[in-house]
Design a protein around this motif. Structure first.
Motif, PDB file in Angstrom:
ATOM      1  N   LEU A  96       9.752   5.863   5.384  1.00 20.72           N
ATOM      2  CA  LEU A  96      10.155   5.623   6.771  1.00 20.72           C
ATOM      3  C   LEU A  96       9.141   4.751   7.509  1.00 20.72           C
ATOM      4  O   LEU A  96       9.519   3.860   8.264  1.00 20.72           O
ATOM      5  N   PHE A  97       7.860   4.997   7.275  1.00 18.61           N
ATOM      6  CA  PHE A  97       6.834   4.202   7.935  1.00 18.61           C
ATOM      7  C   PHE A  97       6.874   2.754   7.456  1.00 18.61           C
ATOM      8  O   PHE A  97       6.703   1.825   8.250  1.00 18.61           O
ATOM      9  N   THR A  98       7.120   2.545   6.172  1.00 17.42           N
ATOM     10  CA  THR A  98       7.247   1.186   5.639  1.00 17.42           C
ATOM     11  C   THR A  98       8.408   0.465   6.301  1.00 17.42           C
ATOM     12  O   THR A  98       8.283  -0.671   6.756  1.00 17.42           O
ATOM     13  N   ALA A  99       9.562   1.132   6.349  1.00 14.34           N
ATOM     14  CA  ALA A  99      10.739   0.531   6.979  1.00 14.34           C
ATOM     15  C   ALA A  99      10.477   0.266   8.469  1.00 14.34           C
ATOM     16  O   ALA A  99      10.860  -0.785   8.993  1.00 14.34           O
ATOM     17  N   PHE A 100       9.812   1.194   9.137  1.00 13.16           N
ATOM     18  CA  PHE A 100       9.493   1.032  10.555  1.00 13.16           C
ATOM     19  C   PHE A 100       8.607  -0.194  10.777  1.00 13.16           C
ATOM     20  O   PHE A 100       8.839  -0.975  11.706  1.00 13.16           O
ATOM     21  N   MET A 101       7.601  -0.378   9.934  1.00 15.96           N
ATOM     22  CA  MET A 101       6.699  -1.524  10.080  1.00 15.96           C
ATOM     23  C   MET A 101       7.453  -2.846   9.929  1.00 15.96           C
ATOM     24  O   MET A 101       7.254  -3.774  10.710  1.00 15.96           O
ATOM     25  N   VAL A 102       8.303  -2.927   8.931  1.00 15.68           N
ATOM     26  CA  VAL A 102       9.040  -4.167   8.677  1.00 15.68           C
ATOM     27  C   VAL A 102      10.032  -4.444   9.798  1.00 15.68           C
ATOM     28  O   VAL A 102      10.097  -5.551  10.338  1.00 15.68           O
ATOM     29  N   ILE A 103      10.806  -3.441  10.175  1.00 15.54           N
ATOM     30  CA  ILE A 103      11.829  -3.622  11.215  1.00 15.54           C
ATOM     31  C   ILE A 103      11.184  -3.932  12.564  1.00 15.54           C
ATOM     32  O   ILE A 103      11.667  -4.778  13.317  1.00 15.54           O
ATOM     33  N   ARG A 104      10.076  -3.266  12.843  1.00 14.24           N
ATOM     34  CA  ARG A 104       9.383  -3.504  14.120  1.00 14.24           C
ATOM     35  C   ARG A 104       8.909  -4.950  14.228  1.00 14.24           C
ATOM     36  O   ARG A 104       9.021  -5.576  15.278  1.00 14.24           O
ATOM     37  N   ARG A 105       8.390  -5.502  13.146  1.00 14.50           N
ATOM     38  CA  ARG A 105       7.921  -6.894  13.172  1.00 14.50           C
ATOM     39  C   ARG A 105       9.087  -7.858  13.367  1.00 14.50           C
ATOM     40  O   ARG A 105       8.939  -8.890  14.018  1.00 14.50           O
ATOM     41  N   LEU A 106      10.245  -7.529  12.803  1.00 17.83           N
ATOM     42  CA  LEU A 106      11.424  -8.384  12.980  1.00 17.83           C
ATOM     43  C   LEU A 106      11.958  -8.308  14.405  1.00 17.83           C
ATOM     44  O   LEU A 106      12.278  -9.333  15.018  1.00 17.83           O
ATOM     45  N   ILE A 107      12.065  -7.100  14.933  1.00 22.91           N
ATOM     46  CA  ILE A 107      12.628  -6.918  16.276  1.00 22.91           C
ATOM     47  C   ILE A 107      11.725  -7.537  17.345  1.00 22.91           C
ATOM     48  O   ILE A 107      12.213  -8.148  18.296  1.00 22.91           O
ATOM     49  N   VAL A 149       0.815  -1.205   0.000  1.00 27.73           N
ATOM     50  CA  VAL A 149       0.000   0.000   0.000  1.00 27.73           C
ATOM     51  C   VAL A 149       0.857   1.267   0.000  1.00 27.73           C
ATOM     52  O   VAL A 149       0.613   2.187  -0.788  1.00 27.73           O
ATOM     53  N   LEU A 150       1.833   1.333   0.861  1.00 35.13           N
ATOM     54  CA  LEU A 150       2.600   2.570   0.982  1.00 35.13           C
ATOM     55  C   LEU A 150       3.457   2.882  -0.250  1.00 35.13           C
ATOM     56  O   LEU A 150       3.468   4.031  -0.695  1.00 35.13           O
ATOM     57  N   PRO A 151       4.178   1.924  -0.855  1.00 41.99           N
ATOM     58  CA  PRO A 151       4.881   2.264  -2.098  1.00 41.99           C
ATOM     59  C   PRO A 151       3.935   2.647  -3.234  1.00 41.99           C
ATOM     60  O   PRO A 151       4.257   3.519  -4.041  1.00 41.99           O
ATOM     61  N   THR A 152       2.760   2.038  -3.285  1.00 40.76           N
ATOM     62  CA  THR A 152       1.778   2.432  -4.292  1.00 40.76           C
ATOM     63  C   THR A 152       1.300   3.854  -4.027  1.00 40.76           C
ATOM     64  O   THR A 152       1.120   4.644  -4.963  1.00 40.76           O
ATOM     65  N   ALA A 153       1.100   4.199  -2.762  1.00 38.63           N
ATOM     66  CA  ALA A 153       0.725   5.570  -2.403  1.00 38.63           C
ATOM     67  C   ALA A 153       1.829   6.544  -2.796  1.00 38.63           C
ATOM     68  O   ALA A 153       1.545   7.647  -3.273  1.00 38.63           O
ATOM     69  N   MET A 154       3.077   6.129  -2.623  1.00 40.81           N
ATOM     70  CA  MET A 154       4.196   6.987  -3.010  1.00 40.81           C
ATOM     71  C   MET A 154       4.174   7.266  -4.514  1.00 40.81           C
ATOM     72  O   MET A 154       4.442   8.397  -4.943  1.00 40.81           O
ATOM     73  N   HIS A 170       7.014  20.012  -5.281  1.00 40.67           N
ATOM     74  CA  HIS A 170       8.077  19.022  -5.108  1.00 40.67           C
ATOM     75  C   HIS A 170       8.470  18.822  -3.646  1.00 40.67           C
ATOM     76  O   HIS A 170       8.742  17.699  -3.233  1.00 40.67           O
ATOM     77  N   LYS A 171       8.486  19.897  -2.875  1.00 42.70           N
ATOM     78  CA  LYS A 171       8.870  19.769  -1.468  1.00 42.70           C
ATOM     79  C   LYS A 171       7.847  18.927  -0.702  1.00 42.70           C
ATOM     80  O   LYS A 171       8.216  18.054   0.074  1.00 42.70           O
ATOM     81  N   LEU A 172       6.568  19.168  -0.924  1.00 46.31           N
ATOM     82  CA  LEU A 172       5.517  18.401  -0.260  1.00 46.31           C
ATOM     83  C   LEU A 172       5.532  16.949  -0.728  1.00 46.31           C
ATOM     84  O   LEU A 172       5.378  16.028   0.077  1.00 46.31           O
ATOM     85  N   CYS A 173       5.741  16.743  -2.008  1.00 49.37           N
ATOM     86  CA  CYS A 173       5.804  15.383  -2.559  1.00 49.37           C
ATOM     87  C   CYS A 173       6.973  14.607  -1.953  1.00 49.37           C
ATOM     88  O   CYS A 173       6.819  13.452  -1.554  1.00 49.37           O
ATOM     89  N   ASN A 174       8.136  15.241  -1.886  1.00 55.88           N
ATOM     90  CA  ASN A 174       9.306  14.578  -1.304  1.00 55.88           C
ATOM     91  C   ASN A 174       9.103  14.274   0.177  1.00 55.88           C
ATOM     92  O   ASN A 174       9.518  13.223   0.672  1.00 55.88           O
ATOM     93  N   ASN A 180       6.616  11.329   0.480  1.00 56.28           N
ATOM     94  CA  ASN A 180       7.282  10.093   0.059  1.00 56.28           C
ATOM     95  C   ASN A 180       8.286   9.619   1.109  1.00 56.28           C
ATOM     96  O   ASN A 180       8.391   8.422   1.370  1.00 56.28           O
ATOM     97  N   ALA A 181       9.013  10.552   1.703  1.00 58.34           N
ATOM     98  CA  ALA A 181       9.976  10.185   2.748  1.00 58.34           C
ATOM     99  C   ALA A 181       9.250   9.610   3.964  1.00 58.34           C
ATOM    100  O   ALA A 181       9.700   8.608   4.547  1.00 58.34           O
ATOM    101  N   LEU A 182       8.135  10.220   4.350  1.00 60.57           N
ATOM    102  CA  LEU A 182       7.365   9.711   5.491  1.00 60.57           C
ATOM    103  C   LEU A 182       6.809   8.319   5.204  1.00 60.57           C
ATOM    104  O   LEU A 182       6.834   7.446   6.078  1.00 60.57           O
ATOM    105  N   CYS A 183       6.317   8.097   4.009  1.00 59.56           N
ATOM    106  CA  CYS A 183       5.804   6.767   3.646  1.00 59.56           C
ATOM    107  C   CYS A 183       6.927   5.734   3.646  1.00 59.56           C
ATOM    108  O   CYS A 183       6.747   4.608   4.118  1.00 59.56           O
TER     109      CYS A 183
END
Length: 74
Positions: free
Chosen positions: A43-54, A16-21, A31-35, A38-41
């Motif tokens: 980071l949230f994707t990485a946070f979700m994956v890392i949190r499930r692993l940890i 979902v999040l990469p598709t939203a990006m 461009h500033k708002l888009c960037n 995209n950065a927040l999405c």
């Protein structure tokens, strides 16, 4: 707790999040708002994956399976 392969929560986050990006890149003209969104999405994707692993809820192979499934779907 029962095993879940592939990780459904991480799979949703990785689909979902990469598709939203991609849509943010197409729809947001500033461009500033888009960037920023995209950065927040990303980071949230990485946070979700890392949190499930940890937390030990899923193994690395669960995440890898979810990633492969998401790449095939996208």
């Amino acid at each position: 707790m029962e095993a879940s392969y592939p990780s459904s929560i991480a799979m949703i986050a990785m689909c979902v999040l990469p598709t939203a990006m991609m849509q943010y890149h197409r729809l947001i003209k500033k461009h500033k708002l888009c960037n920023t969104t995209n950065a927040l999405c990303g980071l949230f994707t990485a946070f979700m994956v890392i949190r499930r692993l940890i937390c030990g809820v899923h193994l690395f192979t669960d995440m890898l399976g979810g990633l492969i499934f998401c790449v095939a779907m996208i």
